[in-house]
Design a protein around this motif. Structure first.
Motif, mmCIF file in Angstrom:
data_model
loop_
_atom_site.group_PDB
_atom_site.id
_atom_site.type_symbol
_atom_site.label_atom_id
_atom_site.label_comp_id
_atom_site.label_asym_id
_atom_site.label_seq_id
_atom_site.Cartn_x
_atom_site.Cartn_y
_atom_site.Cartn_z
ATOM 1 N N ARG A 1 -4.325 -0.691 -5.459
ATOM 2 C CA ARG A 1 -4.354 0.494 -6.325
ATOM 3 C C ARG A 1 -5.421 1.503 -5.907
ATOM 4 O O ARG A 1 -5.247 2.697 -6.077
ATOM 5 C CB ARG A 1 -4.584 0.076 -7.783
ATOM 6 N N GLY A 2 -6.548 1.038 -5.402
ATOM 7 C CA GLY A 2 -7.601 1.951 -4.968
ATOM 8 C C GLY A 2 -8.225 2.751 -6.087
ATOM 9 O O GLY A 2 -8.729 3.856 -5.854
ATOM 10 N N ILE B 1 0.837 -1.200 0.000
ATOM 11 C CA ILE B 1 0.000 0.000 0.000
ATOM 12 C C ILE B 1 0.872 1.251 0.000
ATOM 13 O O ILE B 1 1.753 1.415 0.859
ATOM 14 C CB ILE B 1 -0.923 0.024 1.233
ATOM 15 N N GLY B 2 0.613 2.143 -0.925
ATOM 16 C CA GLY B 2 1.290 3.437 -0.989
ATOM 17 C C GLY B 2 0.652 4.242 -2.099
ATOM 18 O O GLY B 2 0.458 3.716 -3.207
ATOM 19 N N PHE B 3 0.331 5.479 -1.836
ATOM 20 C CA PHE B 3 -0.349 6.298 -2.835
ATOM 21 C C PHE B 3 0.438 7.577 -3.104
ATOM 22 O O PHE B 3 1.290 7.986 -2.327
ATOM 23 C CB PHE B 3 -1.769 6.632 -2.376
ATOM 24 N N ARG B 4 0.120 8.196 -4.228
ATOM 25 C CA ARG B 4 0.782 9.424 -4.671
ATOM 26 C C ARG B 4 2.299 9.203 -4.729
ATOM 27 O O ARG B 4 2.760 8.331 -5.449
ATOM 28 C CB ARG B 4 0.376 10.607 -3.786
ATOM 29 N N ASP B 5 3.095 9.959 -3.985
ATOM 30 C CA ASP B 5 4.552 9.872 -4.120
ATOM 31 C C ASP B 5 5.090 8.496 -3.752
ATOM 32 O O ASP B 5 6.092 8.052 -4.305
ATOM 33 C CB ASP B 5 5.248 10.950 -3.283
ATOM 34 N N THR B 6 4.430 7.787 -2.812
ATOM 35 C CA THR B 6 4.955 6.489 -2.407
ATOM 36 C C THR B 6 4.327 5.324 -3.176
ATOM 37 O O THR B 6 4.605 4.163 -2.861
ATOM 38 C CB THR B 6 4.767 6.261 -0.897
ATOM 39 N N ALA C 1 -4.068 11.101 2.410
ATOM 40 C CA ALA C 1 -5.343 10.751 3.042
ATOM 41 C C ALA C 1 -5.778 9.339 2.668
ATOM 42 O O ALA C 1 -6.332 8.610 3.499
ATOM 43 C CB ALA C 1 -6.415 11.764 2.637
ATOM 44 N N GLU C 2 -5.532 8.925 1.414
ATOM 45 C CA GLU C 2 -5.911 7.586 0.999
ATOM 46 C C GLU C 2 -5.155 6.520 1.793
ATOM 47 O O GLU C 2 -5.714 5.465 2.131
ATOM 48 C CB GLU C 2 -5.640 7.390 -0.502
ATOM 49 N N THR C 3 -3.888 6.791 2.083
ATOM 50 C CA THR C 3 -3.101 5.836 2.860
ATOM 51 C C THR C 3 -3.669 5.675 4.260
ATOM 52 O O THR C 3 -3.760 4.559 4.792
ATOM 53 C CB THR C 3 -1.632 6.291 2.943
ATOM 54 N N LEU C 4 -4.058 6.785 4.883
ATOM 55 C CA LEU C 4 -4.629 6.717 6.227
ATOM 56 C C LEU C 4 -5.966 5.985 6.223
ATOM 57 O O LEU C 4 -6.280 5.243 7.174
ATOM 58 C CB LEU C 4 -4.778 8.122 6.804
ATOM 59 N N ARG C 5 -6.771 6.169 5.162
ATOM 60 C CA ARG C 5 -8.026 5.424 5.067
ATOM 61 C C ARG C 5 -7.763 3.931 4.934
ATOM 62 O O ARG C 5 -8.453 3.096 5.530
ATOM 63 C CB ARG C 5 -8.864 5.939 3.891
ATOM 64 N N ALA C 6 -6.765 3.580 4.124
ATOM 65 C CA ALA C 6 -6.410 2.168 3.977
ATOM 66 C C ALA C 6 -5.934 1.579 5.301
ATOM 67 O O ALA C 6 -6.263 0.439 5.646
ATOM 68 C CB ALA C 6 -5.330 2.012 2.910
ATOM 69 N N LEU C 7 -5.191 2.355 6.060
ATOM 70 C CA LEU C 7 -4.677 1.879 7.346
ATOM 71 C C LEU C 7 -5.810 1.598 8.327
ATOM 72 O O LEU C 7 -5.716 0.663 9.137
ATOM 73 C CB LEU C 7 -3.711 2.910 7.940
ATOM 74 N N GLU C 8 -6.847 2.397 8.292
ATOM 75 C CA GLU C 8 -7.993 2.143 9.177
ATOM 76 C C GLU C 8 -8.571 0.747 8.925
ATOM 77 O O GLU C 8 -8.907 0.026 9.865
ATOM 78 C CB GLU C 8 -9.072 3.208 8.952
ATOM 79 N N VAL C 9 -8.669 0.381 7.654
ATOM 80 C CA VAL C 9 -9.201 -0.934 7.297
ATOM 81 C C VAL C 9 -8.247 -2.036 7.746
ATOM 82 O O VAL C 9 -8.660 -3.060 8.306
ATOM 83 C CB VAL C 9 -9.451 -1.027 5.782
ATOM 84 N N VAL C 10 -6.953 -1.826 7.503
ATOM 85 C CA VAL C 10 -5.950 -2.829 7.876
ATOM 86 C C VAL C 10 -5.963 -3.071 9.376
ATOM 87 O O VAL C 10 -5.940 -4.221 9.840
ATOM 88 C CB VAL C 10 -4.550 -2.387 7.415
ATOM 89 N N ARG C 11 -6.030 -1.990 10.160
ATOM 90 C CA ARG C 11 -6.001 -2.133 11.615
ATOM 91 C C ARG C 11 -7.214 -2.898 12.134
ATOM 92 O O ARG C 11 -7.124 -3.654 13.094
ATOM 93 C CB ARG C 11 -5.907 -0.754 12.263
ATOM 94 N N ARG C 12 -8.370 -2.702 11.499
ATOM 95 C CA ARG C 12 -9.582 -3.408 11.925
ATOM 96 C C ARG C 12 -9.601 -4.861 11.464
ATOM 97 O O ARG C 12 -10.325 -5.685 12.026
ATOM 98 C CB ARG C 12 -10.832 -2.691 11.406
ATOM 99 N N SER C 13 -8.821 -5.177 10.447
ATOM 100 C CA SER C 13 -8.888 -6.513 9.838
ATOM 101 C C SER C 13 -8.180 -7.588 10.648
ATOM 102 O O SER C 13 -8.447 -8.778 10.467
ATOM 103 C CB SER C 13 -8.268 -6.467 8.434
ATOM 104 N N GLY C 14 -7.248 -7.170 11.511
ATOM 105 C CA GLY C 14 -6.460 -8.147 12.251
ATOM 106 C C GLY C 14 -5.206 -8.580 11.522
ATOM 107 O O GLY C 14 -4.444 -9.420 12.020
ATOM 108 N N GLY D 1 4.591 5.636 3.452
ATOM 109 C CA GLY D 1 4.055 6.995 3.514
ATOM 110 C C GLY D 1 5.018 7.974 4.138
ATOM 111 O O GLY D 1 5.567 7.715 5.211
ATOM 112 N N PHE D 2 5.260 9.098 3.445
ATOM 113 C CA PHE D 2 6.126 10.165 3.939
ATOM 114 C C PHE D 2 5.356 11.485 3.929
ATOM 115 O O PHE D 2 4.389 11.641 3.183
ATOM 116 C CB PHE D 2 7.371 10.297 3.062
ATOM 117 N N ALA D 3 5.780 12.417 4.765
ATOM 118 C CA ALA D 3 5.138 13.723 4.807
ATOM 119 C C ALA D 3 5.318 14.434 3.466
ATOM 120 O O ALA D 3 6.394 14.366 2.878
ATOM 121 C CB ALA D 3 5.730 14.561 5.933
#
Length: 320
Positions: free
Chosen positions: A202-203, A175-180, A231-244, A225-227
């Protein structure tokens, strides 16, 4: 932000003779770059009165802030042509209790300055007008420093642990979007040659949740993810964290919003004179992790690489 505050606190603590302009103010707080500028000014002012060895060390520090930020004390000392104890004495000469808080001032300023692309572009233009050495040379210096900061014993241990997690995982999501996205794509493309269970997320066209839905216990996500953080990466992370699923995060600082909940974190240097953060250390890390997987994994991984190469040749993918 924790590292920025720590570095700022260190600067206030070890400069008892600071001018009033260095006094903390909640109305007009000084940035990490302000603290580095003050440190550099004090270092330049002190240089004429230093011993030859300390003066040589000071000249290196002033000319190579990026390297000082992310090299070890031994690495910087070797590059400066002095002993590590000389750099420690220089830090103490400026009022620091040890070398580490001295180095943190440089780290904080470089990490703070990396988040605003417009500011980086402006500094790049100013650099070309005010400095005699080339941007090309500075790009090379920062690239070498970024990779050197990755190649530590601690990171070697993390790479070995990451490789084992990759080998044990049922399914791997990159998972990585835009620059990453470049990092995620490289990890997935090269990794799948040996481990076909790696999937690039890909999202596209609103399909992010659909792609992440199959993740569960026994699976693993590798997130880049780098500064400025996407926002898409953070949304993906929410799903990953809930998935186990397990989580390996590759980012630029331990205060990154990607870090919470991660099983393994690689915080990489991304400093560069370029207006966009460097991903060179991330690409090097990817190569190290995937190479470690093949080195310690079953013979089947080598067989997968062989079959891939044969199939590509049969399809005419390569030009002899």
């Amino acid at each position: 932000m924790l590292k920025l505050r720590a570095a700022a606190s260190a600067l206030f603590l070890y400069f008892p003779g600071r001018p009033d302009s260095m006094t903390p103010s909640t109305d007009n707080p000084l940035t990490a770059e302000d603290h580095l500028s003050e440190l550099s000014r004090r270092l330049a002012d002190a240089s004429p009165g230093l011993s030859p060895q300390l003066r040589q060390a000071a000249a290196y520090v002033l000319d190579h802030p990026g390297e000082v930020a992310f090299q070890s004390v031994r690495g910087s000392a070797s590059a400066a042509g002095v002993t590590p104890s000389t750099l420690v004495r220089l830090a103490k000469k400026l009022g620091f209790g040890s070398y580490e808080p001295f180095r943190q001032v440089f780290q904080a300023a470089l990490q703070e300055g990396s988040s605003e692309l417009s500011g980086r572009a402006t500094r790049l233009k100013q650099h070309s007008r005010t400095r005699a050495n080339s941007v090309f040379g500075d790009i090379g210096d920062s690239a070498l420093a970024n990779v050197a900061a990755l190649l530590t014993a601690d990171n070697q241990t993390r790479v070995e642990a990451a490789a084992q997690r990759l080998l044990d995982a049922r399914r791997i999501a990159a998972i990585g979007f835009r620059d990453t996205f470049t990092c995620a794509y490289h990890f997935a493309y090269v990794g799948r040659i040996a481990m076909p269970h790696i999937e690039l997320i890909r999202g596209l066209e609103g399909g992010l949740l659909t792609e992440l839905a199959p993740l569960g216990e026994g699976d693993l996500a590798v997130v880049f993810g780098f500064a400025p953080y996407c926002a898409e990466t953070l949304r993906a992370l929410e799903v990953v964290r809930r998935s186990g699923a397990g989580l390996i995060v590759v980012t630029d600082t331990l205060s990154s919003p990607l870090v919470p909940g991660a099983d393994l974190v690689f915080n990489l240097a991304s400093d560069t004179p370029h207006f966009f953060p460097s991903i060179l250390a991330a690409i090097t890390l990817i190569e190290a992790m995937l190479a470690e997987c093949v080195a310690r994994g079953p013979a089947e991984l080598v067989d997968n690489v062989t079959r891939f190469e044969q199939r590509m040749r049969e399809l005419g993918a390569y030009v002899e």
